[in-house]
Write a protein that holds these residues in place. Structure first.
Motif, PDB file in Angstrom:
ATOM      1  N   ARG A  23      58.952  61.542 -23.013  1.00 30.45           N
ATOM      2  CA  ARG A  23      59.408  60.213 -22.562  1.00 30.45           C
ATOM      3  C   ARG A  23      60.907  60.220 -22.285  1.00 30.45           C
ATOM      4  O   ARG A  23      61.347  59.679 -21.265  1.00 30.45           O
ATOM      5  CB  ARG A  23      59.067  59.145 -23.605  1.00 30.45           C
ATOM      6  CG  ARG A  23      57.597  58.795 -23.664  1.00 30.45           C
ATOM      7  CD  ARG A  23      57.348  57.536 -24.474  1.00 30.45           C
ATOM      8  NE  ARG A  23      57.856  57.614 -25.828  1.00 30.45           N
ATOM      9  CZ  ARG A  23      57.141  57.975 -26.894  1.00 30.45           C
ATOM     10  NH1 ARG A  23      55.865  58.298 -26.754  1.00 30.45           N
ATOM     11  NH2 ARG A  23      57.679  58.009 -28.085  1.00 30.45           N
ATOM     12  N   ARG A  24      61.696  60.834 -23.165  1.00 30.51           N
ATOM     13  CA  ARG A  24      63.152  60.899 -22.962  1.00 30.51           C
ATOM     14  C   ARG A  24      63.499  61.671 -21.685  1.00 30.51           C
ATOM     15  O   ARG A  24      64.369  61.259 -20.922  1.00 30.51           O
ATOM     16  CB  ARG A  24      63.841  61.536 -24.166  1.00 30.51           C
ATOM     17  CG  ARG A  24      63.937  60.610 -25.371  1.00 30.51           C
ATOM     18  CD  ARG A  24      64.843  61.183 -26.455  1.00 30.51           C
ATOM     19  NE  ARG A  24      64.363  62.440 -27.001  1.00 30.51           N
ATOM     20  CZ  ARG A  24      63.499  62.560 -28.001  1.00 30.51           C
ATOM     21  NH1 ARG A  24      62.999  61.483 -28.576  1.00 30.51           N
ATOM     22  NH2 ARG A  24      63.133  63.749 -28.433  1.00 30.51           N
ATOM     23  N   GLU A  27      62.490  59.587 -18.627  1.00 34.35           N
ATOM     24  CA  GLU A  27      63.444  58.476 -18.521  1.00 34.35           C
ATOM     25  C   GLU A  27      64.744  58.946 -17.880  1.00 34.35           C
ATOM     26  O   GLU A  27      65.254  58.326 -16.940  1.00 34.35           O
ATOM     27  CB  GLU A  27      63.722  57.892 -19.910  1.00 34.35           C
ATOM     28  CG  GLU A  27      64.911  56.970 -19.992  1.00 34.35           C
ATOM     29  CD  GLU A  27      64.722  55.611 -19.345  1.00 34.35           C
ATOM     30  OE1 GLU A  27      65.742  55.005 -18.963  1.00 34.35           O
ATOM     31  OE2 GLU A  27      63.575  55.159 -19.226  1.00 34.35           O
ATOM     32  N   VAL A  44      57.531  55.844 -17.299  1.00 32.25           N
ATOM     33  CA  VAL A  44      57.450  56.514 -18.605  1.00 32.25           C
ATOM     34  C   VAL A  44      56.155  56.129 -19.314  1.00 32.25           C
ATOM     35  O   VAL A  44      55.473  56.980 -19.900  1.00 32.25           O
ATOM     36  CB  VAL A  44      58.689  56.196 -19.459  1.00 32.25           C
ATOM     37  CG1 VAL A  44      58.495  56.631 -20.902  1.00 32.25           C
ATOM     38  CG2 VAL A  44      59.933  56.851 -18.870  1.00 32.25           C
ATOM     39  N   LEU A  45      55.789  54.855 -19.259  1.00 31.92           N
ATOM     40  CA  LEU A  45      54.539  54.401 -19.870  1.00 31.92           C
ATOM     41  C   LEU A  45      53.345  55.133 -19.253  1.00 31.92           C
ATOM     42  O   LEU A  45      52.451  55.592 -19.975  1.00 31.92           O
ATOM     43  CB  LEU A  45      54.379  52.887 -19.702  1.00 31.92           C
ATOM     44  CG  LEU A  45      53.041  52.298 -20.152  1.00 31.92           C
ATOM     45  CD1 LEU A  45      52.842  52.477 -21.657  1.00 31.92           C
ATOM     46  CD2 LEU A  45      52.958  50.828 -19.776  1.00 31.92           C
ATOM     47  N   ASN A  48      53.215  58.712 -20.494  1.00 32.34           N
ATOM     48  CA  ASN A  48      52.784  58.708 -21.893  1.00 32.34           C
ATOM     49  C   ASN A  48      51.269  58.490 -21.995  1.00 32.34           C
ATOM     50  O   ASN A  48      50.575  59.201 -22.726  1.00 32.34           O
ATOM     51  CB  ASN A  48      53.536  57.610 -22.652  1.00 32.34           C
ATOM     52  CG  ASN A  48      53.303  57.669 -24.135  1.00 32.34           C
ATOM     53  OD1 ASN A  48      53.948  58.441 -24.838  1.00 32.34           O
ATOM     54  ND2 ASN A  48      52.397  56.848 -24.636  1.00 32.34           N
TER      55      ASN A  48
END
Length: 135
Positions: A23-24, A27, A44-45, A48
């Motif tokens: 995620r990082r 992002e 990002v969602l 994930n």
């Protein structure tokens, strides 16, 4: 792991503990591409949720299986691919409306609604998911 405005490549295992670092990275990559805060959060969602689905469905919960993530950005188009070596089954076509009392199914709804295009390509030994989103 390599991040540039043009390309991101990650190799992880299906361990959910890897989700935060992915995620990082996504992002930071989408920020470098110029996506606004809300769009970055949505992308990002989706990544994930796709990774969680790979672990849950393609790998039947196994935490030690390989996943490759690649992202490219060109002419305002972000393309993210996720490659697994799992069961290779296409996700079922679930309706966009769902029973909130039943678990699951939210990940695919997010992918369908928040990305511009979504394509599952069965491989001889797994699946390739391609997601695209315009800037």
């Amino acid at each position: 792991m390599t991040v540039s405005p043009r390309e991101l490549r990650l190799r992880i295992t299906s361990d959910p503990a890897n989700l935060a670092s992915v995620r990082r990275e996504v992002e930071a990559y989408t920020a470098a591409c110029g996506f606004a805060d809300r769009a970055r959060g949505e992308i990002v969602l989706c990544v994930n949720e796709a990774l969680a689905n790979i672990t849950r469905h393609a790998y039947a919960g196994a935490h030690d299986r390989p996943i490759e993530i690649a992202a490219t950005f060109s002419e305002g188009l972000l393309r993210i691919t996720l490659r697994d070596w799992g069961c290779g089954e296409l996700p079922g076509n679930r309706p966009l409306e769902r029973d909130p009392l039943q678990p699951g199914g939210v990940g695919m709804i997010c992918l369908q609604r928040l990305m511009d295009t979504l394509k599952f390509t069965p491989q001889s030994d797994g699946m390739l998911l391609t997601m695209e989103r315009r800037l």
